[in-house]
Write a protein that holds these residues in place. Structure first.
Motif, PDB file in Angstrom:
ATOM      1  N   GLU A 133      10.602   1.672  -4.740  1.00 61.61           N
ATOM      2  CA  GLU A 133      11.377   1.828  -3.538  1.00 61.61           C
ATOM      3  C   GLU A 133      10.326   1.566  -2.321  1.00 61.61           C
ATOM      4  O   GLU A 133       9.322   1.735  -2.674  1.00 61.61           O
ATOM      5  CB  GLU A 133      11.655   3.274  -3.297  1.00 61.61           C
ATOM      6  CG  GLU A 133      13.312   3.519  -3.401  1.00 61.61           C
ATOM      7  CD  GLU A 133      13.652   4.954  -3.286  1.00 61.61           C
ATOM      8  OE1 GLU A 133      13.792   5.095  -2.087  1.00 61.61           O
ATOM      9  OE2 GLU A 133      13.785   5.567  -4.293  1.00 61.61           O
ATOM     10  N   GLU A 134      10.920   0.883  -1.411  1.00 60.83           N
ATOM     11  CA  GLU A 134      10.034   0.407  -0.119  1.00 60.83           C
ATOM     12  C   GLU A 134       9.901   1.564   0.690  1.00 60.83           C
ATOM     13  O   GLU A 134      10.776   2.310   0.918  1.00 60.83           O
ATOM     14  CB  GLU A 134      10.556  -0.832   0.552  1.00 60.83           C
ATOM     15  CG  GLU A 134       9.752  -1.307   1.452  1.00 60.83           C
ATOM     16  CD  GLU A 134      10.394  -2.793   2.062  1.00 60.83           C
ATOM     17  OE1 GLU A 134      10.225  -2.945   2.925  1.00 60.83           O
ATOM     18  OE2 GLU A 134      10.973  -3.527   1.065  1.00 60.83           O
ATOM     19  N   SER A 135       8.771   1.630   1.334  1.00 65.14           N
ATOM     20  CA  SER A 135       8.582   2.845   2.229  1.00 65.14           C
ATOM     21  C   SER A 135       9.050   2.460   3.571  1.00 65.14           C
ATOM     22  O   SER A 135       8.899   1.100   3.896  1.00 65.14           O
ATOM     23  CB  SER A 135       6.873   2.920   2.365  1.00 65.14           C
ATOM     24  OG  SER A 135       6.628   3.823   3.362  1.00 65.14           O
ATOM     25  N   ARG A 136       9.413   3.308   4.214  1.00 65.60           N
ATOM     26  CA  ARG A 136       9.908   2.966   5.800  1.00 65.60           C
ATOM     27  C   ARG A 136       9.357   3.656   6.614  1.00 65.60           C
ATOM     28  O   ARG A 136       8.605   4.888   6.452  1.00 65.60           O
ATOM     29  CB  ARG A 136      11.515   3.458   6.013  1.00 65.60           C
ATOM     30  CG  ARG A 136      11.645   4.961   5.879  1.00 65.60           C
ATOM     31  CD  ARG A 136      13.015   5.159   5.907  1.00 65.60           C
ATOM     32  NE  ARG A 136      13.509   6.597   5.865  1.00 65.60           N
ATOM     33  CZ  ARG A 136      13.295   7.492   6.667  1.00 65.60           C
ATOM     34  NH1 ARG A 136      13.089   7.322   7.989  1.00 65.60           N
ATOM     35  NH2 ARG A 136      13.774   8.687   6.247  1.00 65.60           N
ATOM     36  N   GLY A 167       3.871   9.151   2.850  1.00 69.45           N
ATOM     37  CA  GLY A 167       4.310  10.560   2.138  1.00 69.45           C
ATOM     38  C   GLY A 167       6.001  10.485   1.671  1.00 69.45           C
ATOM     39  O   GLY A 167       6.318   9.152   1.544  1.00 69.45           O
ATOM     40  N   ILE A 168       6.582  11.346   1.953  1.00 69.50           N
ATOM     41  CA  ILE A 168       8.101  11.586   1.475  1.00 69.50           C
ATOM     42  C   ILE A 168       8.852  12.086   2.544  1.00 69.50           C
ATOM     43  O   ILE A 168       8.415  13.059   3.226  1.00 69.50           O
ATOM     44  CB  ILE A 168       8.443  11.983   0.271  1.00 69.50           C
ATOM     45  CG1 ILE A 168       7.870  13.437   0.009  1.00 69.50           C
ATOM     46  CG2 ILE A 168       8.003  10.849  -1.050  1.00 69.50           C
ATOM     47  CD1 ILE A 168       8.306  14.086  -1.193  1.00 69.50           C
ATOM     48  N   ASP A 169      10.098  11.872   2.565  1.00 66.13           N
ATOM     49  CA  ASP A 169      11.192  12.638   3.532  1.00 66.13           C
ATOM     50  C   ASP A 169      11.590  14.003   2.824  1.00 66.13           C
ATOM     51  O   ASP A 169      11.282  13.959   1.756  1.00 66.13           O
ATOM     52  CB  ASP A 169      12.220  11.837   4.274  1.00 66.13           C
ATOM     53  CG  ASP A 169      13.346  11.176   3.496  1.00 66.13           C
ATOM     54  OD1 ASP A 169      13.313  11.386   2.184  1.00 66.13           O
ATOM     55  OD2 ASP A 169      13.900  10.054   3.887  1.00 66.13           O
ATOM     56  N   ALA A 170      12.462  14.441   3.387  1.00 66.82           N
ATOM     57  CA  ALA A 170      13.168  15.672   2.616  1.00 66.82           C
ATOM     58  C   ALA A 170      13.914  15.499   1.334  1.00 66.82           C
ATOM     59  O   ALA A 170      14.270  16.359   0.512  1.00 66.82           O
ATOM     60  CB  ALA A 170      13.891  16.501   3.810  1.00 66.82           C
ATOM     61  N   HIS A 171      14.562  14.057   1.342  1.00 65.34           N
ATOM     62  CA  HIS A 171      14.987  13.753   0.327  1.00 65.34           C
ATOM     63  C   HIS A 171      14.199  13.058  -0.617  1.00 65.34           C
ATOM     64  O   HIS A 171      14.743  12.309  -1.703  1.00 65.34           O
ATOM     65  CB  HIS A 171      16.321  12.522   0.711  1.00 65.34           C
ATOM     66  CG  HIS A 171      17.179  13.312   1.883  1.00 65.34           C
ATOM     67  ND1 HIS A 171      18.146  14.159   1.586  1.00 65.34           N
ATOM     68  CD2 HIS A 171      17.179  13.066   3.285  1.00 65.34           C
ATOM     69  CE1 HIS A 171      18.520  14.737   2.697  1.00 65.34           C
ATOM     70  NE2 HIS A 171      18.104  13.876   3.569  1.00 65.34           N
ATOM     71  N   GLY A 172      13.197  12.980  -0.378  1.00 69.88           N
ATOM     72  CA  GLY A 172      12.269  12.379  -1.663  1.00 69.88           C
ATOM     73  C   GLY A 172      11.854  10.790  -1.154  1.00 69.88           C
ATOM     74  O   GLY A 172      11.353  10.281  -2.251  1.00 69.88           O
ATOM     75  N   PHE A 173      12.396   9.975  -0.317  1.00 70.70           N
ATOM     76  CA  PHE A 173      12.204   8.850  -0.094  1.00 70.70           C
ATOM     77  C   PHE A 173      10.948   8.605   0.634  1.00 70.70           C
ATOM     78  O   PHE A 173      10.559   9.216   1.487  1.00 70.70           O
ATOM     79  CB  PHE A 173      13.246   8.174   0.772  1.00 70.70           C
ATOM     80  CG  PHE A 173      14.714   8.264   0.185  1.00 70.70           C
ATOM     81  CD1 PHE A 173      15.088   7.537  -1.001  1.00 70.70           C
ATOM     82  CD2 PHE A 173      15.875   9.132   0.802  1.00 70.70           C
ATOM     83  CE1 PHE A 173      16.301   7.566  -1.552  1.00 70.70           C
ATOM     84  CE2 PHE A 173      16.875   9.315  -0.022  1.00 70.70           C
ATOM     85  CZ  PHE A 173      17.391   8.494  -1.002  1.00 70.70           C
TER      86      PHE A 173
END
Length: 131
Positions: free
Chosen positions: A3-6, A106-112
């Protein structure tokens, strides 16, 4: 599939201060200059984020490029809720004057996957005054 990071709007890094440290003979002969930097990561977004690592690119004045990557930020994985911040200090050793920049990921609350850029900053070796 990777997955691409945003980038997260409102997640910001501020380099508060950079200080030259004269380590004398405690530093390696090929990297005799040390710079301590003080950074704050501000989460001005509406999201909860966990920072998991960093990537630094250090370009010495002689043109040499060093990439430093690793897990954690000073041994931590800061969890930043909306409006929170994380401050720390660390250091780079260099051959001479240099410029550093990079990113935290890092990751957001949804793991993205998410990331935030570290603004470029200069590390300038002070001139020695002749007495």
């Amino acid at each position: 599939m990777i997955e691409e990071s945003r980038e997260v709007p409102g997640l910001e890094v501020k380099v508060n201060r950079v200080v030259y440290f004269d380590g004398g003979d405690k530093l390696p002969a090929d990297r005799p200059h040390a710079f301590v930097y003080f950074i704050t990561i501000h989460n001005n977004s509406t999201e909860e984020l966990t920072l998991l690592g960093r990537k630094w690119v250090v370009l010495d004045s002689d043109g040499r490029r060093e990439v430093v990557e690793g897990d954690g930020i000073v041994g931590k994985n800061p969890l930043l809720g909306p409006g929170e911040h994380f401050s720390y200090n660390s250091f780079h050793t260099t051959r001479g004057s240099a410029r550093a920049e990079g990113s935290f990921h890092g990751i957001d609350a949804h793991g993205f996957p998410v990331h935030v850029r570290i603004p470029s900053f200069e590390m300038t070796v002070p001139r020695v005054r002749a007495e």
